[in-house]
Design a protein around this motif. Sequence first.
Motif, mmCIF file in Angstrom:
data_model
loop_
_atom_site.group_PDB
_atom_site.id
_atom_site.type_symbol
_atom_site.label_atom_id
_atom_site.label_comp_id
_atom_site.label_asym_id
_atom_site.label_seq_id
_atom_site.Cartn_x
_atom_site.Cartn_y
_atom_site.Cartn_z
ATOM 1 N N UNK A 1 0.859 -1.182 0.000
ATOM 2 C CA UNK A 1 0.000 0.000 0.000
ATOM 3 C C UNK A 1 0.894 1.230 0.000
ATOM 4 N N UNK A 2 0.984 1.890 -1.146
ATOM 5 C CA UNK A 2 1.960 2.961 -1.319
ATOM 6 C C UNK A 2 1.532 4.254 -0.637
ATOM 7 N N UNK A 3 2.480 4.850 0.075
ATOM 8 C CA UNK A 3 2.340 6.232 0.524
ATOM 9 C C UNK A 3 3.150 7.111 -0.424
ATOM 10 N N UNK A 4 3.006 8.428 -0.285
ATOM 11 C CA UNK A 4 3.784 9.312 -1.141
ATOM 12 C C UNK A 4 5.278 9.143 -0.889
ATOM 13 N N UNK A 5 5.667 8.927 0.380
ATOM 14 C CA UNK A 5 7.086 8.726 0.668
ATOM 15 C C UNK A 5 7.592 7.422 0.063
ATOM 16 N N UNK A 6 6.729 6.392 0.021
ATOM 17 C CA UNK A 6 7.128 5.150 -0.647
ATOM 18 C C UNK A 6 7.482 5.412 -2.105
ATOM 19 N N UNK B 1 8.480 8.362 -3.402
ATOM 20 C CA UNK B 1 9.656 9.227 -3.505
ATOM 21 C C UNK B 1 10.948 8.461 -3.226
ATOM 22 N N UNK B 2 10.923 7.578 -2.222
ATOM 23 C CA UNK B 2 12.155 6.883 -1.832
ATOM 24 C C UNK B 2 12.181 5.414 -2.214
ATOM 25 N N UNK B 3 11.052 4.859 -2.647
ATOM 26 C CA UNK B 3 10.984 3.443 -2.950
ATOM 27 C C UNK B 3 10.580 2.638 -1.729
ATOM 28 N N UNK B 4 9.890 1.526 -1.946
ATOM 29 C CA UNK B 4 9.434 0.678 -0.850
ATOM 30 C C UNK B 4 10.610 -0.128 -0.302
ATOM 31 N N UNK B 5 10.815 -0.010 1.013
ATOM 32 C CA UNK B 5 11.941 -0.677 1.674
ATOM 33 C C UNK B 5 11.414 -1.433 2.887
ATOM 34 N N UNK B 6 11.859 -2.670 3.051
ATOM 35 C CA UNK B 6 11.357 -3.517 4.119
ATOM 36 C C UNK B 6 12.322 -3.658 5.272
ATOM 37 N N UNK B 7 11.837 -4.254 6.380
ATOM 38 C CA UNK B 7 12.668 -4.453 7.557
ATOM 39 C C UNK B 7 13.112 -5.906 7.722
ATOM 40 N N UNK B 8 12.784 -6.762 6.743
ATOM 41 C CA UNK B 8 13.171 -8.169 6.791
ATOM 42 C C UNK B 8 13.832 -8.540 5.475
ATOM 43 N N UNK B 9 15.017 -9.153 5.558
ATOM 44 C CA UNK B 9 15.743 -9.589 4.368
ATOM 45 C C UNK B 9 15.385 -11.047 4.088
ATOM 46 N N UNK B 10 15.097 -11.350 2.825
ATOM 47 C CA UNK B 10 14.798 -12.722 2.427
ATOM 48 C C UNK B 10 15.731 -13.131 1.292
ATOM 49 N N UNK B 11 16.061 -14.409 1.258
ATOM 50 C CA UNK B 11 16.902 -14.979 0.201
ATOM 51 C C UNK B 11 16.147 -16.154 -0.407
ATOM 52 N N UNK C 1 14.643 1.629 -9.187
ATOM 53 C CA UNK C 1 13.770 1.683 -8.021
ATOM 54 C C UNK C 1 12.368 1.569 -8.595
ATOM 55 N N UNK C 2 11.684 0.484 -8.304
ATOM 56 C CA UNK C 2 10.493 0.154 -9.077
ATOM 57 C C UNK C 2 9.368 1.159 -8.900
ATOM 58 N N UNK C 3 9.299 1.788 -7.736
ATOM 59 C CA UNK C 3 8.289 2.822 -7.534
ATOM 60 C C UNK C 3 8.599 4.058 -8.369
ATOM 61 N N UNK C 4 9.871 4.354 -8.599
ATOM 62 C CA UNK C 4 10.249 5.457 -9.484
ATOM 63 C C UNK C 4 9.879 5.126 -10.925
ATOM 64 N N UNK C 5 10.206 3.906 -11.328
ATOM 65 C CA UNK C 5 9.872 3.460 -12.688
ATOM 66 C C UNK C 5 8.370 3.543 -12.935
ATOM 67 N N UNK C 6 7.582 3.012 -11.984
ATOM 68 C CA UNK C 6 6.130 3.007 -12.151
ATOM 69 C C UNK C 6 5.545 4.422 -12.193
ATOM 70 N N UNK C 7 6.192 5.339 -11.448
ATOM 71 C CA UNK C 7 5.670 6.699 -11.370
ATOM 72 C C UNK C 7 6.135 7.585 -12.509
ATOM 73 N N UNK C 8 7.007 7.090 -13.374
ATOM 74 C CA UNK C 8 7.352 7.863 -14.563
ATOM 75 C C UNK C 8 8.815 8.155 -14.788
ATOM 76 N N UNK C 9 9.749 7.634 -13.942
ATOM 77 C CA UNK C 9 11.176 7.849 -14.182
ATOM 78 C C UNK C 9 11.656 6.825 -15.205
#
Length: 488
Positions: A202-207, A209-219, A473-481
């Motif tokens: 669920x995107x916020x405006x900051x998501x 601007x900076x891209x969605x970043x999580x607090x858990x790393x997965x491999x 940064x996929x949120x940048x790409x989706x938003x027009x970069x």
Amino acid sequence: MLTRRAFAIGAGAAASASLLDPGFGRGEPARAVTRLPVPQLIDAAIHHNAIGLTVSAGHHEFYKGKPTRTYGYSGPILGPVLRFRRGDHVEMSVRNELGVATTVHWHGLLVPGDVDGGPQRKIEPGATWRPTLSIDQPAATLWYHPHPHHETGRQVYLGLAGLIIVEDGHDLGLPDQFGVDDLPLTIQDRVIDETDGSIGYDLSELDVVYGVRGDTVIVNGAITPTAHVPAGWVRPRLLNGSNARNFELRFQDGRTFHVIASDGGFLSRPVPMSVLRISPAERFEILVDFSGGQPVVLETGPDRSMGLFGAISDAGTDEYAPVMRFEVGSASETAGRLPSQLVEPAAIAPVEAVRRRSFVLNNGVCGQRTRMSNHDGMPALIGINGRTHDPNRIDAETKLGTSEIWEITSVGMAHPFHVHGALFRILSLDDKSPPDHLKGWKDVVLVEGKAELLVKFTKPAARGYPFMYHCHILEHEDAGMMAQYVCT
């Protein structure tokens, strides 16, 4: 309910369970002990150069007993590793059972625009796309992922990604036992709700601007898994499959490893390193010596490439978080080695470039918010040279067989810049020569200030199916970069 921490950087990964190798991609229940999931390998030659993939929704357990809805290629999450060989003509069949439109972009594969899988090549729900991929490039580690405009970030976040291995006949004596001493590692980050195991998007405006970043790393879809490797040299193939986060990888004991390849293939010789930064969509192959027999943890540091926001976020700390653990067994009878020489990349001649172009990446930071995106869900100015992506506009026209110098400037924060349909060499980063591990052929470069690239155009793209260039940064790409070019 775990709330989204859109900019949590470097938080520790929780103990969890994940799928064991035999059940990866088939939805078998997670077990109490985490072991590195190894995706299925599909060798095109064994399948007579005909491979079928199905894109569909499924369920995956990041936490034991808490299945969540995910997307995957021929499985509930991620996808099989595809092995191609130079000279192959591979007939792909991709069926879309998602219920929404998608595409499949063969990231790093040098193919014409009509089979590149960009946003113009939509696969509607229930439809099947059948491209033929002609493999014509050196050995490399590539990947595939969706690329529908405004939807790429969500579809990748929910699980759509898979590796591609291209081989070209070079025998360098490297580790080559898939899943044993030749390990595919897709590293990502997610915000995972500990109460029900779900991953929301669920995107916020900051998501944006900076891209969605999580607090858990997965491999490979698992939280802090353990890989069991033989004593001796092991070859991890690293993909940063995150939407936005840069990983700063090191081994907890400080050991040296050797980078042998980047996006476009082998380097001229192994490059010893102890810390490796890898940005979204970048790939590196490394060699690690486990002959000592001691277990070790691979960990990542905070993302220090977030511009002004990084100074006030967790990225300002020095905390490292575990990514995965390696347990060492007995030596392999067919162990690979560390060669002194690899493959010399083709020579480049910047003086032969036919023109120079300049691109500025704008993302709404530092007063750059002067125009709104055309998409209702993307509120900030996200664009290149002050313009958001327009699928009806061709932004550049290039000539087949030529090369150009592209100057890329980032504003406000670092951007991983990607070019479809071409490889490039980094001439300079902030007017300095690139480090040795970035001197090979690339298709992604993390631009913190300014980068100068020599881009070589070897594949055609017409106006109906142009190539893209964009921030990964996929949120940048989706938003027009993102912009598009033709090559004729």
